[in-house]
Every structure is written in C-alpha cells, then in structure tokens.
Design an enzyme around this catalytic site. Structure first.
Site, PDB file in Angstrom:
ATOM      1  N   PHE A 136       0.858  -1.195   0.000  1.00 53.75           N
ATOM      2  CA  PHE A 136       0.000   0.000   0.000  1.00 53.75           C
ATOM      3  C   PHE A 136       0.888   1.236   0.000  1.00 53.75           C
ATOM      4  N   GLY A 137       0.799   2.040  -1.038  1.00 60.41           N
ATOM      5  CA  GLY A 137       1.687   3.196  -1.145  1.00 60.41           C
ATOM      6  C   GLY A 137       0.969   4.507  -0.943  1.00 60.41           C
ATOM      7  N   GLU A 140       5.192   9.379   1.207  1.00 62.10           N
ATOM      8  CA  GLU A 140       6.248   9.765   0.260  1.00 62.10           C
ATOM      9  C   GLU A 140       7.412  10.369   1.042  1.00 62.10           C
ATOM     10  N   PRO A 141       8.561  10.529   0.399  1.00 61.32           N
ATOM     11  CA  PRO A 141       9.706  11.080   1.144  1.00 61.32           C
ATOM     12  C   PRO A 141       9.368  12.408   1.837  1.00 61.32           C
ATOM     13  N   TRP A 169       8.900   3.946   2.579  1.00 56.92           N
ATOM     14  CA  TRP A 169       8.513   3.193   3.785  1.00 56.92           C
ATOM     15  C   TRP A 169       7.344   2.248   3.517  1.00 56.92           C
ATOM     16  N   GLY A 348      19.790  -8.868  32.454  1.00 50.69           N
ATOM     17  CA  GLY A 348      20.651  -8.989  31.277  1.00 50.69           C
ATOM     18  C   GLY A 348      20.040  -9.882  30.216  1.00 50.69           C
ATOM     19  N   GLU A 371       0.944   4.099  10.359  1.00 54.39           N
ATOM     20  CA  GLU A 371      -0.532   4.192  10.442  1.00 54.39           C
ATOM     21  C   GLU A 371      -0.959   5.404  11.255  1.00 54.39           C
ATOM     22  N   HIS A 374       1.952   8.590  17.083  1.00 54.28           N
ATOM     23  CA  HIS A 374       1.322   8.741  18.395  1.00 54.28           C
ATOM     24  C   HIS A 374       0.708  10.134  18.551  1.00 54.28           C
TER      25      HIS A 374
HETATM   26  P1  TGC Z   1      -9.176  15.616   6.630  1.00 51.29           P
HETATM   27  O1  TGC Z   1      -9.649  16.878   5.983  1.00 51.29           O
HETATM   28  O2  TGC Z   1      -9.318  15.447   8.090  1.00 51.29           O
HETATM   29  O3  TGC Z   1      -9.892  14.351   5.929  1.00 51.29           O
HETATM   30  C1  TGC Z   1      -9.997  14.224   4.513  1.00 51.29           C
HETATM   31  C2  TGC Z   1     -11.236  13.369   4.244  1.00 51.29           C
HETATM   32  O4  TGC Z   1     -11.064  12.050   4.797  1.00 51.29           O
HETATM   33  C3  TGC Z   1     -12.078  11.784   5.791  1.00 51.29           C
HETATM   34  N1  TGC Z   1     -11.404  11.027   6.869  1.00 51.29           N
HETATM   35  C4  TGC Z   1     -11.520   9.709   7.026  1.00 51.29           C
HETATM   36  N2  TGC Z   1     -12.251   8.803   6.366  1.00 51.29           N
HETATM   37  C5  TGC Z   1     -12.145   7.521   6.761  1.00 51.29           C
HETATM   38  N3  TGC Z   1     -11.334   7.122   7.765  1.00 51.29           N
HETATM   39  C6  TGC Z   1     -10.582   8.004   8.439  1.00 51.29           C
HETATM   40  N4  TGC Z   1      -9.757   7.590   9.410  1.00 51.29           N
HETATM   41  C7  TGC Z   1     -10.662   9.369   8.082  1.00 51.29           C
HETATM   42  N5  TGC Z   1     -10.055  10.502   8.533  1.00 51.29           N
HETATM   43  C8  TGC Z   1     -10.537  11.514   7.783  1.00 51.29           C
HETATM   44  C9  TGC Z   1     -12.592  13.130   6.216  1.00 51.29           C
HETATM   45  O5  TGC Z   1     -13.905  13.044   6.702  1.00 51.29           O
HETATM   46  C10 TGC Z   1     -12.532  13.902   4.898  1.00 51.29           C
HETATM   47  O6  TGC Z   1     -13.596  13.474   4.104  1.00 51.29           O
HETATM   48  P2  TGC Z   1     -14.295  14.473   3.020  1.00 51.29           P
HETATM   49  O7  TGC Z   1     -15.480  13.727   2.519  1.00 51.29           O
HETATM   50  O8  TGC Z   1     -14.638  15.727   3.798  1.00 51.29           O
HETATM   51  O9  TGC Z   1     -13.276  14.730   1.967  1.00 51.29           O
HETATM   52  O10 TGC Z   1      -7.667  15.390   6.143  1.00 51.29           O
HETATM   53  P3  TGC Z   1      -6.326  16.144   6.553  1.00 51.29           P
HETATM   54  O11 TGC Z   1      -5.550  16.403   5.298  1.00 51.29           O
HETATM   55  O12 TGC Z   1      -6.622  17.316   7.443  1.00 51.29           O
HETATM   56  O13 TGC Z   1      -5.517  15.008   7.358  1.00 51.29           O
HETATM   57  C11 TGC Z   1      -5.958  14.535   8.552  1.00 51.29           C
HETATM   58  C12 TGC Z   1      -4.934  13.551   9.205  1.00 51.29           C
HETATM   59  C13 TGC Z   1      -3.667  14.271   9.582  1.00 51.29           C
HETATM   60  C14 TGC Z   1      -5.586  13.018  10.448  1.00 51.29           C
HETATM   61  C15 TGC Z   1      -4.637  12.391   8.276  1.00 51.29           C
HETATM   62  O14 TGC Z   1      -4.129  12.783   7.098  1.00 51.29           O
HETATM   63  C16 TGC Z   1      -3.781  11.308   8.894  1.00 51.29           C
HETATM   64  O15 TGC Z   1      -4.357  10.369   9.461  1.00 51.29           O
HETATM   65  N6  TGC Z   1      -2.412  11.360   8.828  1.00 51.29           N
HETATM   66  C17 TGC Z   1      -1.567  10.237   9.222  1.00 51.29           C
HETATM   67  C18 TGC Z   1      -1.042   9.556   7.977  1.00 51.29           C
HETATM   68  C19 TGC Z   1      -0.990   8.069   8.117  1.00 51.29           C
HETATM   69  O16 TGC Z   1      -1.596   7.456   8.972  1.00 51.29           O
HETATM   70  N7  TGC Z   1      -0.268   7.442   7.202  1.00 51.29           N
HETATM   71  C20 TGC Z   1      -0.218   6.005   7.186  1.00 51.29           C
HETATM   72  C21 TGC Z   1       0.428   5.487   5.924  1.00 51.29           C
HETATM   73  S1  TGC Z   1       0.138   3.772   5.633  1.00 51.29           S
HETATM   74  C22 TGC Z   1       1.023   2.967   6.808  1.00 51.29           C
HETATM   75  O17 TGC Z   1       1.620   3.508   7.651  1.00 51.29           O
HETATM   76  C23 TGC Z   1       0.997   1.494   6.711  1.00 51.29           C
HETATM   77  S2  TGC Z   1       1.974   0.660   7.845  1.00 51.29           S
HETATM   78  C24 TGC Z   1       1.253  -0.837   7.722  1.00 51.29           C
HETATM   79  C25 TGC Z   1       1.900  -1.939   8.404  1.00 51.29           C
HETATM   80  O18 TGC Z   1       3.051  -2.307   8.071  1.00 51.29           O
HETATM   81  O19 TGC Z   1       1.213  -2.562   9.265  1.00 51.29           O
HETATM   82  P1  FAD Z   2       6.602  12.996   9.850  1.00 50.19           P
HETATM   83  O1  FAD Z   2       5.221  13.179   9.310  1.00 50.19           O
HETATM   84  O2  FAD Z   2       7.718  13.752   9.215  1.00 50.19           O
HETATM   85  O3  FAD Z   2       6.583  13.237  11.393  1.00 50.19           O
HETATM   86  C1  FAD Z   2       7.761  13.452  12.186  1.00 50.19           C
HETATM   87  C2  FAD Z   2       7.323  13.884  13.591  1.00 50.19           C
HETATM   88  O4  FAD Z   2       6.572  15.095  13.506  1.00 50.19           O
HETATM   89  C3  FAD Z   2       6.384  12.856  14.248  1.00 50.19           C
HETATM   90  O5  FAD Z   2       6.689  12.748  15.620  1.00 50.19           O
HETATM   91  C4  FAD Z   2       5.001  13.454  14.076  1.00 50.19           C
HETATM   92  O6  FAD Z   2       4.083  13.063  15.083  1.00 50.19           O
HETATM   93  C5  FAD Z   2       5.317  14.939  14.167  1.00 50.19           C
HETATM   94  N1  FAD Z   2       4.286  15.771  13.501  1.00 50.19           N
HETATM   95  C6  FAD Z   2       3.959  15.787  12.180  1.00 50.19           C
HETATM   96  N2  FAD Z   2       2.947  16.625  11.961  1.00 50.19           N
HETATM   97  C7  FAD Z   2       2.605  17.157  13.170  1.00 50.19           C
HETATM   98  C8  FAD Z   2       1.616  18.067  13.615  1.00 50.19           C
HETATM   99  N3  FAD Z   2       0.730  18.622  12.767  1.00 50.19           N
HETATM  100  N4  FAD Z   2       1.566  18.378  14.930  1.00 50.19           N
HETATM  101  C9  FAD Z   2       2.431  17.822  15.809  1.00 50.19           C
HETATM  102  N5  FAD Z   2       3.390  16.937  15.463  1.00 50.19           N
HETATM  103  C10 FAD Z   2       3.466  16.620  14.149  1.00 50.19           C
HETATM  104  N6  FAD Z   2       3.479   4.118   4.751  1.00 50.19           N
HETATM  105  C11 FAD Z   2       2.720   3.631   3.716  1.00 50.19           C
HETATM  106  O7  FAD Z   2       2.120   4.388   2.961  1.00 50.19           O
HETATM  107  N7  FAD Z   2       2.629   2.279   3.523  1.00 50.19           N
HETATM  108  C12 FAD Z   2       3.267   1.377   4.292  1.00 50.19           C
HETATM  109  O8  FAD Z   2       3.134   0.171   4.081  1.00 50.19           O
HETATM  110  C13 FAD Z   2       4.084   1.858   5.368  1.00 50.19           C
HETATM  111  N8  FAD Z   2       4.803   0.993   6.124  1.00 50.19           N
HETATM  112  C14 FAD Z   2       5.701   1.475   7.042  1.00 50.19           C
HETATM  113  C15 FAD Z   2       6.583   0.597   7.677  1.00 50.19           C
HETATM  114  C16 FAD Z   2       7.529   1.090   8.583  1.00 50.19           C
HETATM  115  C17 FAD Z   2       8.491   0.151   9.220  1.00 50.19           C
HETATM  116  C18 FAD Z   2       7.558   2.479   8.887  1.00 50.19           C
HETATM  117  C19 FAD Z   2       8.547   3.023   9.870  1.00 50.19           C
HETATM  118  C20 FAD Z   2       6.696   3.341   8.249  1.00 50.19           C
HETATM  119  C21 FAD Z   2       5.770   2.864   7.303  1.00 50.19           C
HETATM  120  N9  FAD Z   2       4.937   3.741   6.587  1.00 50.19           N
HETATM  121  C22 FAD Z   2       4.151   3.269   5.560  1.00 50.19           C
HETATM  122  C23 FAD Z   2       5.068   5.183   6.758  1.00 50.19           C
HETATM  123  C24 FAD Z   2       4.408   5.717   8.025  1.00 50.19           C
HETATM  124  O9  FAD Z   2       3.025   5.737   7.891  1.00 50.19           O
HETATM  125  C25 FAD Z   2       4.996   7.111   8.287  1.00 50.19           C
HETATM  126  O10 FAD Z   2       6.317   6.916   8.732  1.00 50.19           O
HETATM  127  C26 FAD Z   2       4.178   7.885   9.311  1.00 50.19           C
HETATM  128  O11 FAD Z   2       2.896   8.198   8.819  1.00 50.19           O
HETATM  129  C27 FAD Z   2       4.889   9.180   9.731  1.00 50.19           C
HETATM  130  O12 FAD Z   2       5.364   9.895   8.636  1.00 50.19           O
HETATM  131  P2  FAD Z   2       6.886  10.405   8.596  1.00 50.19           P
HETATM  132  O13 FAD Z   2       7.759   9.248   8.904  1.00 50.19           O
HETATM  133  O14 FAD Z   2       7.092  11.118   7.313  1.00 50.19           O
HETATM  134  O15 FAD Z   2       7.013  11.407   9.814  1.00 50.19           O
END
Ligand code: TGC
Ligand code: FAD
Length: 392
Positions: A136-137, A140-141, A169, A348, A371, A374
């Site tokens: 799942f992508g 981005e950097p 990542w 240890g 995901e 914190h």
């Molecule tokens: P925002 O304006 O709040 O929301 C945009 C639209 O999305 C809706 N929405 C959601 N819908 C479903 N589920 C959710 N959890 C939702 N959160 C928000 C929202 O209602 C809105 O809808 P619409 O119809 O009005 O367009 O968006 P924002 O740009 O202000 O961002 C909010 C924020 C910061 C909370 C969000 O972008 C976020 O959660 N950031 C964290 C990024 C993240 O979690 N990345 C994960 C990458 S994947 C990964 O890490 C996989 S690791 C997997 C593994 O190895 O197990």
């Molecule tokens: P940043 O967004 O640069 O954050 C750095 C620090 O700043 C964090 O402490 C954060 O909490 C803080 N910060 C950022 N914004 C704010 C704010 N508004 N207010 C206060 N603090 C803030 N992604 C995918 O798409 N697919 C995957 O399969 C996937 N797998 C992963 C596997 C691993 C092992 C790891 C480490 C990461 C993976 N990720 C994946 C990416 C992961 O979702 C991101 O690392 C994560 O969302 C945080 O983004 P970042 O690393 O760019 O940190």
C-alpha cells in the site's frame, strides 16, 4: 531456541465475551504461530529475513481479508475475529502482523470497497490465498503525516494514465506482486489504483538498516512514466478519504495487535520473575516487581476491554475514525511501556534473543509511528472532542 510457553492473560474473563467460533479461530492461529513462527522468528529478525514462504500458509489459515466476503476468497467473518487474529499474530512479532494487516486492510479492503467487479475478481482471490502479496503506497519522502501534500501524480493518456513519483517506507513492497497506490490526478484529486509488478518503469528498491520490524520487508515504490491501464484505477473513490478509510481498518487491527505484543511481554515477565531467584527468593516476591506486574496487567485488561468494545462497534458499523485512533494510540503506548518494563525485569537476559522482549520493543517503535504517529492520533482525538483542528 526457547520453548514457546505463551498463554494469554485473561484477568477479567474476556473469554466469556467470545463466541465458540472466536475461540476456535484464536486456538487455530495460536497453534500455527507456535509451530511455524515461534521456533524461527528470532533468527529471521536477527538476519533481517522476511519469511515469504509463510505467505501462502497465512492465506490458508484465513488471516488475509477475514472480513471480506467469501465469494471473493475472504473469510466472511466479523471484526472481533479479525482483531483476535491480529492479536495472536502480533504476540509473536509485529512484522508478521504487518504482513497480514497490509494484505487484508490496505490492499484487499480498498479493492473490495472501491474496486470494480472485474478488479475484485481478478485480484482478491489470489491475495486471499497468499498466491500474491500486496502493498500500500501512501507515504512519500516529503509527505508522511500530511498525506494530502503528496506529489505522486497521474496524467491522462487515453486508455491509460502515466504515473510518476515515489513512495517511501512501504511494507512488503520488495516482494509484492501488486501495489495499491494513491496519486493526484490533473485536477488535484487523490485517486487509487492497482500497479502490477512488471509494468515498465515500476521498481521497488528495499530499505535496509532497520533496527525494527526486521522480519518484515520494507521498501520504496518508484514510478518512472509507468503506464497504468485505466481499468486498474478504482472507479468508486476520490479524495483523501479513500486511503484514510483503509487506514481505519488497519489501525483497528493494530489496536488488537499491539496488545498482543504487550501480552507476550507480560506473560514472559511473569514466568521469568517467578523462576529467577535473587537474595534467596523469586524476584516476583519483591514489591517492586509485583508493582510492575500488577500495573502491566491492569493496563492490558483495560486495553482488552477497549478493543473488544471497539470490535462490537465495528461489527455494528458504528465505530468512528476517532474512536479507532484512540484505541490504536492506547494499545501502542501500553505495549511500548510494558515492553520496556519487561525488558528490565528480565535483567541482562532481556537484551538477548532468548526472550522476545527486546524484539517486541524495537518493533513497537515502528508500530507507534506507522498508520499515524502517536501525536497525530492524539490530535485526532483532540479535534474530535474540541472541534478545533490543531494539525495546521
Ligand atoms: P481531513 O480533511 O481530516 O480528511 C480528509 C477526508 O477524509 C475523511 N477522513 C476519514 N475517512 C475515513 N477514515 C478516516 N480515518 C478518516 N479521517 C478523515 C474526512 O472526513 C474527509 O472526508 P471528506 O469527505 O470531507 O473529503 O484530512 P487532513 O488532510 O486534514 O488530514 C488529517 C490527518 C492528519 C488526520 C490524516 O491525514 C492522517 O491520518 N495522517 C496520518 C497519515 C498516516 O496514517 N499514514 C499512514 C500510511 S500507511 C502505513 O503507515 C501502513 S503501515 C502498515 C503496516 O506495516 O502494518
Ligand atoms: P513525519 O510526518 O515527518 O513526522 C515526524 C514527527 O513530527 C512525528 O513525531 C510526528 O508526530 C510529528 N508531527 C507531524 N505533523 C505534526 C503536527 N501537525 N503536529 C504535531 N506533530 C506533528 N506508509 C505507507 O504508505 N505504507 C506502508 O506500508 C508503510 N509501512 C511502514 C513501515 C515502517 C516500518 C515504517 C517506519 C513506516 C511505514 N509507513 C508506511 C510510513 C508511516 O506511515 C509514516 O512513517 C508515518 O505516517 C509518519 O510519517 P513520517 O515518517 O514522514 O514522519
């Protein structure tokens, strides 16, 4: 190789809340973990080896897409079943749970929820069986916590689009046959699509030198003028809510999963402190150790009740993204604290591979970050209760 003696802590008789089917699923996954994973996981993690031979076995076990309907190869099960599976897997290793939750929640779920019937039929059965691995992508950097700032993009070119950009990542990417990718179209709308290995200009370099999730492979996705057929684009979703909807499912699984890691650390700490004697008695007999054990079990029990209730809300279609954020954040925090305490209680020995503690501790540093970090989950809760956005 230390013997796997794990038994799950169940201080508040949570088993009574489970159905016979739930218990059967738990016992089946636990038996598989004890046989296929526990004897080898330490060595795989030490050697940064992704055990891809287990992927078809995980498919057979039914841990890929357990909530996807059976007609597409899924399990047709409820969300408690899904949670239990993630908990049992993660109590062995967070990287193993990553493999399962990416496949089920981040690859199969969007194909099922946003895909065409053709996409569902072509991809879901092979992903469910583990014949294909997906990734799942989104990240981005220069676009992590703020995915709306992504620059990966598509341009219309008739019957296909041209995809350019890079994702960073990405769990499973070096071994994946298919990638669910999120990119901006020419109108600036985020679109989801399925990119297949072998498409010209698509590469998946591995990221090395990780101290965490060493038994899971992580990489990049690089797109250099990749021609993606329009039939691979999800027809039924536009905007950031597409990927965020998938994250809600995966974060739910992590909420159960991270607790599994905590339960394994507690289980190990209890056994170790009862067996290890210093100053003429088991160290479990000292008040300081009992305080740690009692606090660990209290936090685990509260966490178990929270995720069980969340599972009920998920089953009823009532769970909100903010409730899921609270549970993901809570479980990660509990698990990290418990892993750190358990590490000290093993003295240890706690830094060695004889016990799973140090591996859990290092893995959880990723789990608390991916995901949604914190702090991001805290801000989601903050916004939900105050109505004020503190992200921007
Ligand atoms: P925002 O304006 O709040 O929301 C945009 C639209 O999305 C809706 N929405 C959601 N819908 C479903 N589920 C959710 N959890 C939702 N959160 C928000 C929202 O209602 C809105 O809808 P619409 O119809 O009005 O367009 O968006 P924002 O740009 O202000 O961002 C909010 C924020 C910061 C909370 C969000 O972008 C976020 O959660 N950031 C964290 C990024 C993240 O979690 N990345 C994960 C990458 S994947 C990964 O890490 C996989 S690791 C997997 C593994 O190895 O197990
Ligand atoms: P940043 O967004 O640069 O954050 C750095 C620090 O700043 C964090 O402490 C954060 O909490 C803080 N910060 C950022 N914004 C704010 C704010 N508004 N207010 C206060 N603090 C803030 N992604 C995918 O798409 N697919 C995957 O399969 C996937 N797998 C992963 C596997 C691993 C092992 C790891 C480490 C990461 C993976 N990720 C994946 C990416 C992961 O979702 C991101 O690392 C994560 O969302 C945080 O983004 P970042 O690393 O760019 O940190």
């Amino acid at each position: 190789m230390a013997q796997d003696l794990y038994t799950n802590p169940d201080y508040y008789q949570l088993d009574d809340l489970l159905t016979e089917e739930h218990k059967m699923i738990r016992d089946m996954v636990r038996a598989w973990i004890k046989k296929e994973v526990s004897p080898n996981i330490e060595e795989w993690a030490q050697n940064c080896h992704f055990p891809k031979h287990l992927v078809p076995q995980m498919g057979e076990l039914g841990v890929f897409g357990p909530t996807v309907p059976t007609e597409y190869g899924g399990g047709g099960l409820d969300y408690i079943s899904y949670g239990i599976m993630m908990q049992e897997i993660e109590r062995s290793d967070s990287g193993m749970r990553s493999t399962a939750s990416v496949q089920g929640s981040l690859v199969m779920y969007p194909i099922y929820a946003y895909g065409s019937e053709e996409q569902r039929n072509k991809f879901l059965p092979k992903l469910a069986s583990g014949e294909w691995l997906g990734c799942f992508g989104l990240t981005e950097p220069d676009s992590g916590s703020d995915p709306s700032s992504m620059i990966t993009n598509i341009k219309d070119a008739g019957d296909h689009v041209i995809l350019n950009g890079a994702k960073m990542w990405i769990s499973n990417s070096p071994e994946a046959q298919v990638a669910v990718v999120w990119a901006k179209d020419e109108q600036g709308d985020i679109r989801g699509m399925i990119v297949e290995r072998g498409m010209e200009g698509f590469t998946t370099p591995e990221i090395h030198n990780k101290w965490s999730l060493r038994a899971s492979c992580t990489g990049e996705l690089v797109f250099d003028n990749v021609k993606v057929p329009k039939e691979n684009i999800f027809p039924n979703i536009k905007g950031l809510k597409g990927p965020l909807g998938c994250l809600s499912k995966a974060r739910y699984g992590i909420a159960w999963g991270a607790l599994g890691a905590a339960m394994d650390c507690y289980d190990s700490a209890l056994r170790y402190t009862l067996q290890r004697s210093q100053f003429g008695k088991p160290i479990a007999g000292f008040q300081l150790q009992q305080k740690k054990l009692a606090e660990m079990l209290s936090e685990i029990t509260k966490g178990q009740l929270l995720v069980w209730r969340l599972g009920v809300l998920m089953n009823e279609g009532k769970a909100t993204p903010a409730q899921i954020s609270m549970a993901k954040r809570n479980s990660c925090e509990i698990a990290l604290n418990i892993a750190r305490e358990a590490r000290q209680m093993h003295g240890g020995m706690g830094i060695t591979g004889e016990y799973s503690i140090m591996r859990h501790m290092m893995n959880l540093e990723s789990v608390v970050t991916y995901e949604g970090t914190h702090d991001i989950h805290l801000l989601i809760t903050g916004m939900d209760i105050t109505g004020i956005n503190a992200f921007k």
